[in-house]
Write an enzyme that holds these catalytic residues in place. Structure first.
Site, short mmCIF file in Angstrom:
data_model
loop_
_atom_site.label_atom_id
_atom_site.label_comp_id
_atom_site.label_asym_id
_atom_site.label_seq_id
_atom_site.Cartn_x
_atom_site.Cartn_y
_atom_site.Cartn_z
N GLU A 24 0.86 -1.18 0.00
CA GLU A 24 0.00 0.00 0.00
C GLU A 24 0.90 1.23 0.00
O GLU A 24 1.68 1.41 0.93
CB GLU A 24 -0.73 0.08 1.34
N ASP B 52 -5.14 8.97 11.18
CA ASP B 52 -3.80 8.48 11.50
C ASP B 52 -3.30 8.95 12.85
O ASP B 52 -3.52 10.09 13.25
CB ASP B 52 -2.81 8.90 10.41
#
Lengths: 397, 267
Positions: free
Chosen positions: B50, B61
């Site tokens: 990814e 995040d």
């Protein structure tokens, strides 16, 4: 009254929901709670009673005759949201959201704040209703607004300085979203402006639209007419949408939002999102955004911490595109000139955010002349800004 | 038509194991260094890669990936760098996807973004903040370019909504193991097996689990019930904690080897 295309939380192409899937359940729960509350006589009565006995509503209308001499002789009417408890319009929204929080059975609220006004209001509502309160504030802003940090702490809130990114309001929102994703079961995110994912832009507007409803009646009672123009400063845009909303269906009334031009839009150091930005997605909704060619958010700049935000509420983006509202940009220098002028002509120290609307009134008044009636949302008081203003004007502290 | 990612899951199912999917943001630790990390992934035996598109406001995040994104953006990483990194991965024969918040796609051009993914051999795109309600334009772009749209589902996703999201997915369904942001954790959430089971009731697609996996033991545990194990922050930490890039790359490769054993030990 829904006069706009608000289907599925959209205002034309703007608004919507761009959030992690983890938050969808909470947004749907909140949407259901606020829709139910809107028609629930108990909720309506509870909020109205709080506004009467705690906020100090209705807020008064003050005619600024000496200030008007500098604004082309136009009639200048100030809607005094600065006289609300906690010193700004922000209390309207937090009391509504705090009542909803209790109805949803949640015990903890989180909030973001830039200037500290929304943080103080959130901490106040939390204290009043016995909720735990955590406020995220950019580290840069905790320094600019140390007094408000102390106020929040006195009110029993925990203030968490945010050290990521540009350390201002946008990063405080990021950090609040991260907290919310983690603690969504027990926590309500008390978003402070008409941005964020649906239903926040609509819900926060609905809690502030009382400003326009009251002032429309007050202007009619005083002058027998509708105002020529309604003016308000726009960062995220909550005070502006609050005073605009009731006038949207009065086509003869001009709606004028004043953005923060910082050092000047042409310098790139500004926070004038509609004037100098482009459509994009930020903080859960599609709207105008200050962004570069890769879609990265550009840091905004303004002397006013409360307007220092690179996005804007999606309803403003829509009102701009359809031409129902106009947006102008006011520089730091123009805002501070209007700030000083209101202090000396009317004995009212406005918030620096609000001073942008006052600078707009000076421009528009001079353009329209003495026949114009200008209604200005005096959204907040300037006590929190005394330090910044003293430095700006070289007053020794 | 199937993507290399689709083919990978057919293969790992036939081997009765899970796939190891490794994440790195483009431009981290540097634009060239990222390509070396990808090489270390390949040498360490990861099954799919990814490539993250670093973004200024990454609300999903935690601190580790935030710091990596900041470091990458400070070097001016742009869409071209993301596609170049993607190509490094796919040229090495490993299926690869891009993970990005929505605004960079919208700014680049929705249709053009999907085209560029396909043109660089990419199998699909993971979009953590694109809700299905906002995905109409994206749906037609990915269909036209025959790439996999990968959506994230969470433990809080309701029973009613789950099939609506998984029916939009291609390649695999990304199951966020817990309510929270990315980052390494002492234990993988106990809610993860439950979520995977719920997803399987709605779709035949493979299910990969992300958020909080960093060790061989954790990978082994997740491989017991999922088709894919996604690891991101642990690789970034390996680079951040190393005294220099060469040591960091060595740790990344070793970690990949360990995790790659883990995904084969789960069943």
């Amino acid at each position: 009254m829904t006069t706009l295309d608000e289907i599925a939380g959209h205002f034309g192409q703007y608004g919507g929901r761009f959030v992690p899937e983890a938050l969808i359940g909470a947004l749907e729960e909140l949407d259901a709670a606020r829709i139910k509350a809107q028609t629930d006589p108990t909720f309506i009565a509870e909020l109205a009673e709080l506004h009467r006995t705690y906020t100090g509503r209705p807020s008064i209308l003050t005619e600024a005759k000496r200030f008007a001499e500098h604004a082309g002789g136009a009639q200048i009417l100030l809607k005094r949201e600065d006289l609300n408890h906690t010193g700004s319009h922000k209390i309207n929204n937090v009391l509504g959201q705090a009542l909803l929080t209790k109805r949803m059975g949640k015990k903890r609220i989180i909030a973001e704040t830039g200037a500290g006004q929304h943080g103080v209001a959130s901490a106040t509502a939390a204290a009043l209703m016995g909720l735990e309160c955590v406020v995220y504030m950019g580290e840069e802003d905790t320094k600019r607004q140390a007094l408000n940090v102390a106020r929040m702490k006195l009110l029993g809130a925990e203030v968490i300085p945010v050290t990521s990114g540009s350390r201002t309001l946008k990063d405080a929102i990021n950090e609040a979203m991260r907290d919310w994703v983690t603690n969504v079961e027990t926590t309500h995110y008390m978003l402070g402006t008409v941005a964020g994912p649906h239903p926040f832009p609509s819900m926060v507007r609905d809690f502030h639209k009382i400003i326009g409803e009251e002032s429309r009646e007050q202007v009619l009672a005083l002058t027998g007419k509708l105002p020529t123009a309604v003016l308000a400063c726009v960062g995220g845009g909550s005070n502006a949408i609050g005073i605009f909303h009731r006038f949207i269906s009065d086509p003869e009334v001009r709606l004028i939002g004043l953005e923060a031009a910082g050092d000047g839009v042409e310098t790139g150091r500004h926070a004038a999102t509609i004037t100098g930005g482009t459509p994009g997605v930020l903080h859960g909704n599609r709207t105008y955004v200050l962004q570069d060619e890769n879609g990265q958010t550009i840091e905004s700049h303004s002397i006013s911490a409360g307007l220092d935000y690179p996005g804007v509420g999606p309803e403003h983006a829509y009102l701009h595109d359809i031409g129902r509202a106009e947006y102008r940009a006011i520089t730091d220098a123009q805002a501070m000139h209007a700030f000083a002028l209101l202090c000396k002509t009317e004995g009212i120290i406005p918030a620096i955010e609000t001073a942008h609307a006052l600078a707009g009134a000076l421009q528009i008044g001079n353009e329209l002349g003495p026949d114009a009636i200008l209604l200005i949302n005096l959204s907040g008081r300037g006590d929190k800004d005394v330090h910044t203003a003293a430095q700006y004007f070289g007053i020794p502290l | 038509m199937s993507t290399p990612l689709d083919d990978l899951f057919v293969k790992v199912r036939s081997e009765n194991r899970a796939a190891l999917i490794a994440y790195i943001p483009a431009g981290f630790p540097t634009i060239e260094g990222c390509k070396k990390v990808i090489q270390a992934f390949v040498e360490g035996g990861v099954d799919a890669i990814e490539i993250g598109f670093p973004y200024s406001d990454p609300v999903m995040d935690g601190p580790t990936i935030q710091a990596a994104a900041d470091q990458s953006l400070s070097q001016g990483t742009n869409a071209a760098d993301v596609f170049a990194a993607l190509k490094v991965a796919t040229d090495s024969g490993v299926p690869a996807v891009v993970m990005t918040y929505w605004n960079p796609i919208e700014k680049y051009g929705v249709e053009k973004f999907a085209q560029s993914i396909a043109a660089n051999g990419g199998s699909g795109v993971i979009t953590p903040d694109l809700t299905i309600e906002e995905s109409t334009g994206w749906k037609s772009a990915v269909e036209k370019n025959e790439i996999n749209p990968i959506y994230v589902v969470a433990p809080s996703t309701s029973a009613q909504r789950l099939p609506q999201v998984t029916s939009r997915c291609g390649g695999f369904v990304y199951a966020a193991s817990l309510m929270g942001v990315t980052g390494t954790r002492a234990a993988v959430s106990s809610g993860a097996p439950d979520l995977v089971a719920r997803i399987r009731e709605t779709t035949e697609l493979p299910v990969a689990v992300g958020l909080g996996v960093s060790t061989r033991e954790q990978a082994k545990g997740v491989a017991g019930y999922a088709d894919g194990v996604i690891v991101g922050s642990a690789f970034i930490k390996a680079m951040q904690d190393a005294p220099n890039e060469a040591e960091g790359l060595k740790s990344v490769k070793e970690l990949a080897q360990q995790l790659s054993l883990g995904v084969r030990e789960g069943r």
